[in-house]
Design a protein around this motif. Structure first.
Motif, mmCIF file in Angstrom:
data_model
loop_
_atom_site.group_PDB
_atom_site.id
_atom_site.type_symbol
_atom_site.label_atom_id
_atom_site.label_comp_id
_atom_site.label_asym_id
_atom_site.label_seq_id
_atom_site.Cartn_x
_atom_site.Cartn_y
_atom_site.Cartn_z
ATOM 1 N N GLY A 1 36.779 51.217 49.848
ATOM 2 C CA GLY A 1 36.000 51.500 48.767
ATOM 3 C C GLY A 1 35.382 50.665 47.275
ATOM 4 N N THR A 2 34.606 51.441 46.943
ATOM 5 C CA THR A 2 34.099 50.189 45.965
ATOM 6 C C THR A 2 34.434 50.276 44.669
ATOM 7 O OG1 THR A 2 33.146 52.713 45.363
ATOM 8 C CG2 THR A 2 31.051 51.563 47.232
ATOM 9 N N ASN A 3 35.847 51.105 44.651
ATOM 10 C CA ASN A 3 37.151 51.007 43.358
ATOM 11 C C ASN A 3 37.657 49.004 43.203
ATOM 12 O OD1 ASN A 3 38.414 51.812 45.564
ATOM 13 N ND2 ASN A 3 38.267 54.127 44.193
ATOM 14 N N MET A 4 37.504 48.942 44.455
ATOM 15 C CA MET A 4 38.447 47.694 44.751
ATOM 16 C C MET A 4 37.861 47.028 43.822
ATOM 17 S SD MET A 4 38.867 45.553 48.559
ATOM 18 C CE MET A 4 37.865 44.636 48.582
ATOM 19 N N VAL A 5 38.851 46.001 43.315
ATOM 20 C CA VAL A 5 38.681 45.046 42.560
ATOM 21 C C VAL A 5 38.522 43.161 43.579
ATOM 22 C CG1 VAL A 5 39.542 43.574 41.086
ATOM 23 C CG2 VAL A 5 39.784 46.009 40.561
ATOM 24 N N LEU A 6 37.912 42.639 43.561
ATOM 25 C CA LEU A 6 37.578 41.252 44.422
ATOM 26 C C LEU A 6 37.546 40.423 43.287
ATOM 27 C CD1 LEU A 6 37.790 39.674 46.613
ATOM 28 C CD2 LEU A 6 35.064 40.554 47.097
ATOM 29 N N THR A 7 38.659 39.310 43.504
ATOM 30 C CA THR A 7 38.761 38.043 42.236
ATOM 31 C C THR A 7 38.682 37.031 42.756
ATOM 32 O OG1 THR A 7 40.955 38.029 41.919
ATOM 33 C CG2 THR A 7 39.540 39.523 40.197
ATOM 34 N N MET A 8 38.271 36.463 42.497
ATOM 35 C CA MET A 8 38.729 34.405 43.394
ATOM 36 C C MET A 8 39.082 33.920 42.489
ATOM 37 S SD MET A 8 35.462 34.263 45.751
ATOM 38 C CE MET A 8 35.158 35.895 47.040
ATOM 39 N N ALA A 9 40.029 32.228 42.664
ATOM 40 C CA ALA A 9 40.178 31.275 41.835
ATOM 41 C C ALA A 9 40.105 29.785 42.242
ATOM 42 C CB ALA A 9 42.007 32.026 41.076
ATOM 43 N N PRO A 10 39.062 29.653 42.797
ATOM 44 C CA PRO A 10 39.425 28.114 43.799
ATOM 45 C C PRO A 10 39.069 27.217 42.476
ATOM 46 C CG PRO A 10 36.373 29.525 43.018
ATOM 47 C CD PRO A 10 37.663 30.229 42.876
ATOM 48 N N GLN A 11 39.409 25.931 42.902
ATOM 49 C CA GLN A 11 39.628 24.847 42.480
ATOM 50 C C GLN A 11 38.284 24.414 42.080
ATOM 51 O OE1 GLN A 11 43.684 22.337 44.241
ATOM 52 N NE2 GLN A 11 41.975 23.456 45.910
ATOM 53 N N THR A 12 38.656 23.352 41.025
ATOM 54 C CA THR A 12 37.437 23.030 40.386
ATOM 55 C C THR A 12 36.388 22.434 41.415
ATOM 56 O OG1 THR A 12 39.001 22.439 38.527
ATOM 57 C CG2 THR A 12 36.194 21.540 38.891
ATOM 58 N N LEU A 13 36.627 21.316 42.916
ATOM 59 C CA LEU A 13 35.703 20.914 43.440
ATOM 60 C C LEU A 13 35.466 21.876 44.189
ATOM 61 C CD1 LEU A 13 34.915 18.497 44.884
ATOM 62 C CD2 LEU A 13 37.018 18.272 46.042
ATOM 63 N N ASP A 14 36.180 22.876 44.402
ATOM 64 C CA ASP A 14 35.537 24.275 45.363
ATOM 65 C C ASP A 14 34.384 25.293 44.902
ATOM 66 O OD1 ASP A 14 37.271 23.522 47.320
ATOM 67 O OD2 ASP A 14 38.709 25.045 45.678
ATOM 68 N N MET A 15 33.717 24.743 43.515
ATOM 69 C CA MET A 15 33.025 25.352 42.658
ATOM 70 C C MET A 15 31.810 24.283 42.439
ATOM 71 S SD MET A 15 33.173 27.915 43.760
ATOM 72 C CE MET A 15 32.276 29.156 42.776
ATOM 73 N N GLN A 16 31.782 23.058 43.131
ATOM 74 C CA GLN A 16 30.694 22.179 42.541
ATOM 75 C C GLN A 16 29.357 22.422 42.663
ATOM 76 O OE1 GLN A 16 30.726 18.490 40.786
ATOM 77 N NE2 GLN A 16 31.937 19.874 39.719
ATOM 78 N N SER A 17 29.307 22.734 43.804
ATOM 79 C CA SER A 17 27.547 23.104 43.942
ATOM 80 C C SER A 17 27.749 24.762 45.034
ATOM 81 C CB SER A 17 27.140 21.964 45.672
ATOM 82 O OG SER A 17 27.799 21.842 46.460
ATOM 83 N N THR A 18 26.582 25.093 44.999
ATOM 84 C CA THR A 18 26.697 25.666 45.806
ATOM 85 C C THR A 18 26.772 26.008 47.229
ATOM 86 O OG1 THR A 18 23.876 25.808 45.552
ATOM 87 C CG2 THR A 18 24.305 27.292 44.535
ATOM 88 N N GLY A 19 27.263 24.867 47.921
ATOM 89 C CA GLY A 19 26.790 24.786 49.240
ATOM 90 C C GLY A 19 28.836 24.334 49.988
ATOM 91 N N THR A 20 29.397 24.640 48.703
ATOM 92 C CA THR A 20 30.841 25.200 48.718
ATOM 93 C C THR A 20 30.971 26.018 49.707
ATOM 94 O OG1 THR A 20 31.536 25.320 47.368
ATOM 95 C CG2 THR A 20 31.064 23.418 47.539
ATOM 96 N N GLU A 21 32.255 26.255 50.765
ATOM 97 C CA GLU A 21 32.692 27.157 51.053
ATOM 98 C C GLU A 21 32.981 28.448 49.998
ATOM 99 O OE1 GLU A 21 33.244 27.578 55.388
ATOM 100 O OE2 GLU A 21 31.176 26.739 54.358
#
Length: 565
Positions: free
Chosen positions: A411-431
Motif C-alpha cells: 500500500g501507499t504507506n510503505m516506506v521505500l529508501t535506497m542507499a546507493p554508493q557514490t558512483l551509482d549516482m554520478q549520472s541519471t544513466g546509472t542503474e
C-alpha cells in the motif's frame, strides 16, 4: 576513479567556434525540396546498431530512455575513448543536407566528415531530457558519401541518441522502410493506487511514437512515454484499462486489459515519515560496534533500517535471521521492539544488501520472489518498508518490477529508501538513478553513501575530494538537478571514523552541508544555484557506531535536521 580530463577546462572557446560555424552554415541552407529524404539508415536504432559502428565497442542498443519507437543508442565513454558512433551515408554531389539528431546526456557531439567542402559539427553541454542538435553541410562536386558521427567526452557518463536525420536529396543508398501500424503494447500493469489515481506502465511497442490510454473503453489520454497516471477517479472503485500504440500510419489494436481498484481512504497503519528525517542502520550483527536492542536506539532516528535481510537459494527471495549476538530472548521480543518504535512514531524497515550481501533480481520470477518474500517479512515482523542497499550491481528494469509488486501489496504507506554508493549516482544513466526515477512516485528518500569512494565529479563538472562540505553538496546537487524531488534526497555519512574506511566527516560538516543546500549558507567553494529547503535530511552508518561514540553524531545532526526549514 575520477576522470583526469574534463571538457569544461577549454570547451568554452570550442563552443563559440562551433556556434559561429553552425550559424554560418545554417544561414546558407535553403528549404528542403519535396523530393528530399532522410538518407540515414536505422536512424532510430530500431534494428540495434545495424549500419552503425561504435569505437571501442562502447555503443549499445537501449530501450530506455527512447524518444520515439522502442530503441535508442546508448554510448559510454571509457578512458581515452569518446564512444564515437558513425555511419557512412550516400549523398549527391553539390547538394545541401541538414544533419540532426535528438540527444541526451553531457557533452554530446554531432557532426559530418568527408563532405568535400567544410566538415561540420555541433554539440550540447548537457541535458537530462531529449534535446535536438542540428547543423547543415554542402557536398563537394564529386562527393557521393559522407560520414556522420556522434560522440561524448572524456570522463563523462553515457549519452543517448535517437532519430538521426541526414535530410536532403536522395543519395541513392536507400532509406529506412516506411513505418507500419505498430503492434499493441504488452506488459500493461497498474501500480499502487490512491483514492483517485491509478498509475499505469507498459512495454514499448516497436515503431510507436505515442500511446492512447483507455479507461472502461473510453480514451482518456495520449502520451509519448510508456507510463502515465490516470486521475480524477472515484474512491474504492474498480476500473479496466487498455493501451494502444500509435504512429504516422495509425493506431494499433488495444492491449490486454488490466483491472485496478482505487483505495477506499482508510487509515494509515504506519507512522508518517517527517518532512526532515534522520535515517540510521541498525546492525543485526556484532562487528565491534555497540550492540544494542531496538528499544535502545536514540530517539533522534526517524527511519531505522534493520541491516540486513538474507538471501535464500531462490533468486530474489529474502529471509531474516535475528542474530543471537544481540541478546534477544526470542523473536517475539524483537517484534515487540519493532512495534514499540512504530508506536513512538518511528519507521522500522528491512534493508536488503550491504557490503557483502547480495540479492539477485534479474527476471520476472526473481522480481515476484522478492516482492512476495519482502511483504511476508513486513507482515511477520511489522516492518514498515524496505531499504535497497545492493552494492554489487542491480538491474533497474526488474528491480522496478519487484518494488512495484511489493508496493501493490503493502500500500501507499510503505516506506521505500535506497542507499546507493557514490558512483551509482554520478549520472541519471546509472542503474540506481534509473531505479530511483522509475519508482519516484513511491520513493521516500535516497541516502547516497558519500564515503569509501575517493574523489568524484560534482554537478558542476568539477572533481571534489571526499570528506568535505563541497563533496557532500556538489554530489547531492546531481540528484537534486537530475530529477529527484528534494524530499527524496538525503546525505549519507559514517557515524564515526571506525564506521567506514574513508570519507568520515565531523557532524559539523554534515550540518554545514545541510545548511548550504537548504539555506545557501555555510557553503564551501561550491554553492548551488538555488536552495532546496525541502531536503529530506541525513543518514548514517551506523546507529551502533554512533552509540559507540556516545551518540555524538545523532546528538548534533538529529536536532539540526529536525529544525531545517
Amino acid at each position: 576513479m575520477a576522470p583526469t580530463r574534463r571538457p569544461h577546462r577549454w570547451l568554452g572557446g570550442a563552443l563559440a567556434l562551433a556556434v559561429g560555424a553552425g550559424l554560418t552554415v545554417l544561414g546558407t541552407a535553403g528549404p528542403a525540396m519535396a523530393a528530399d529524404v532522410n538518407n540515414a539508415k536505422n536512424a532510430g536504432f530500431e534494428s540495434g546498431l545495424t549500419n552503425w559502428s561504435c569505437s571501442g565497442g562502447n555503443g549499445a542498443n537501449t530501450s530506455t530512455p527512447v524518444r520515439t519507437g522502442a530503441s535508442a543508442l546508448k554510448a559510454t565513454p571509457a578512458g581515452q575513448d569518446k564512444a564515437q558512433c558513425s555511419q557512412t551515408v550516400a549523398v549527391k554531389p553539390n547538394s545541401t543536407y541538414t544533419l540532426s539528431a535528438h540527444v541526451q546526456g553531457s557533452y554530446v557531439y554531432l557532426g559530418a566528415t568527408g563532405t568535400g567542402t567544410t566538415d561540420v559539427s555541433t554539440w550540447s553541454p548537457g541535458s537530462t531530457g531529449w534535446s535536438q542538435l542540428s547543423t547543415s553541410f554542402r557536398t563537394g562536386a564529386s562527393t557521393t558519401s559522407v560520414t556522420i558521427y556522434t560522440h561524448g567526452w572524456f570522463g563523462q557518463s553515457a549519452y543517448y541518441v535517437d532519430d538521426v536525420s541526414v535530410f536532403g536529396p536522395d543519395g541513392g543508398g536507400g532509406q529506412d522502410p516506411d513505418p507500419v501500424v505498430p503492434n499493441p503494447p504488452t506488459g500493461l500493469a497498474a501500480g499502487v493506487t490512491t483514492t483517485s489515481t491509478v498509475p499505469l506502465s507498459w512495454t514499448a511497442a516497436s515503431g510507436a511514437t505515442g500511446y492512447n490510454v483507455y479507461r472502461d473503453g473510453a480514451k482518456v489520454s495520449s502520451v509519448t512515454g510508456t507510463s502515465t497516471t490516470v486521475t480524477g477517479l472515484a474512491a474504492n472503485t474498480s476500473y479496466s484499462f487498455e493501451v494502444t500504440a500509435t504512429n504516422s500510419k495509425g493506431e494499433s489494436a488495444k492491449s490486454a486489459a488490466v483491472t485496478a481498484r482505487t483505495k477506499d481512504g482508510g487509515s494509515n497503519p504506519n507512522p508518517v515519515v517527517p518532512k526532515h528525517a534522520v535515517t540510521g542502520y541498525w546492525q543485526n550483527f556484532n562487528n565491534g560496534a555497540t550492540v544494542q536492542k531496538l528499544r535502545d536506539v536514540s530517539p533522534q532516528y526517524d527511519i531505522i533500517a534493520v541491516a540486513f535481510a538474507d538471501a535464500t537459494t531462490t533468486p530474489g527471495e529474502l529471509t531474516f535471521n535475528l542474530s543471537p549476538a544481540l541478546g534477544y530472548a526470542n523473536v517475539d521480543e524483537f517484534k515487540s521492539d519493532v512495534a514499540a518504535k512504530k508506536a513512538a512514531g518511528k519507521s522500522v524497515i528491512i534493508s536488503v544488501g550491504g557490503e557483502i550481501g547480495n540479492v539477485t533480481v534479474n527476471s520476472d520470477a526473481s522480481a515476484t520472489a522478492f516482492a512476495n518474500s519482502a511483504y511476508a517479512l513486513m507482515q511477520e515482523y511489522g516492518f514498515t518498508g524496505v531499504d535497497i542497499d545492493l552494492e554489487h550491481g542491480i538491474n533497474s528494469t526488474y528491480l522496478t518490477k519487484a518494488i512495484r509488486q511489493l508496493s501493490a501489496k503493502a500500500g501507499t504507506n510503505m516506506v521505500l529508501t535506497m542507499a546507493p554508493q557514490t558512483l551509482d549516482m554520478q549520472s541519471t544513466g546509472t542503474e540506481y538513478f534509473k531505479l530511483a526515477t522509475a519508482v519516484k512516485d513511491i520513493l521516500t528518500v535516497v541516502n547516497t553513501q558519500y564515503y569509501n569512494s575517493g574523489a568524484m565529479l560534482g554537478c558542476d563538472g568539477k572533481v571534489y575530494s571526499q570528506g568535505s562540505v563541497d563533496f557532500l553538496t556538489a554530489l547531492s546537487c546531481i540528484q537534486l538537478e537530475g530529477g529527484l524531488d528534494p524530499s527524496q534526497v538525503g546525505i549519507g555519512v559514517p557515524a564515526s571514523s571506525r564506521g567506514a574506511g574513508g570519507g568520515y566527516v565531523s557532524p559539523s560538516v554534515v550540518t554545514a552541508a545541510l545548511d548550504c543546500l537548504t539555506k545557501g549558507t555555510s557553503c564551501g567553494n561550491f554553492k548551488p544555484t538555488k536552495t532546496y529547503p525541502g531536503l529530506r535530511g541525513a543518514m548514517t552508518w551506523s546507529i551502533n557506531w554512533d552509540a559507540a561514540s556516545g551518540n555524538a553524531w545523532s546528538n548534533v545532526v538529529g536536532p539540526h535536521v529536525h529544525n531545517l526549514p
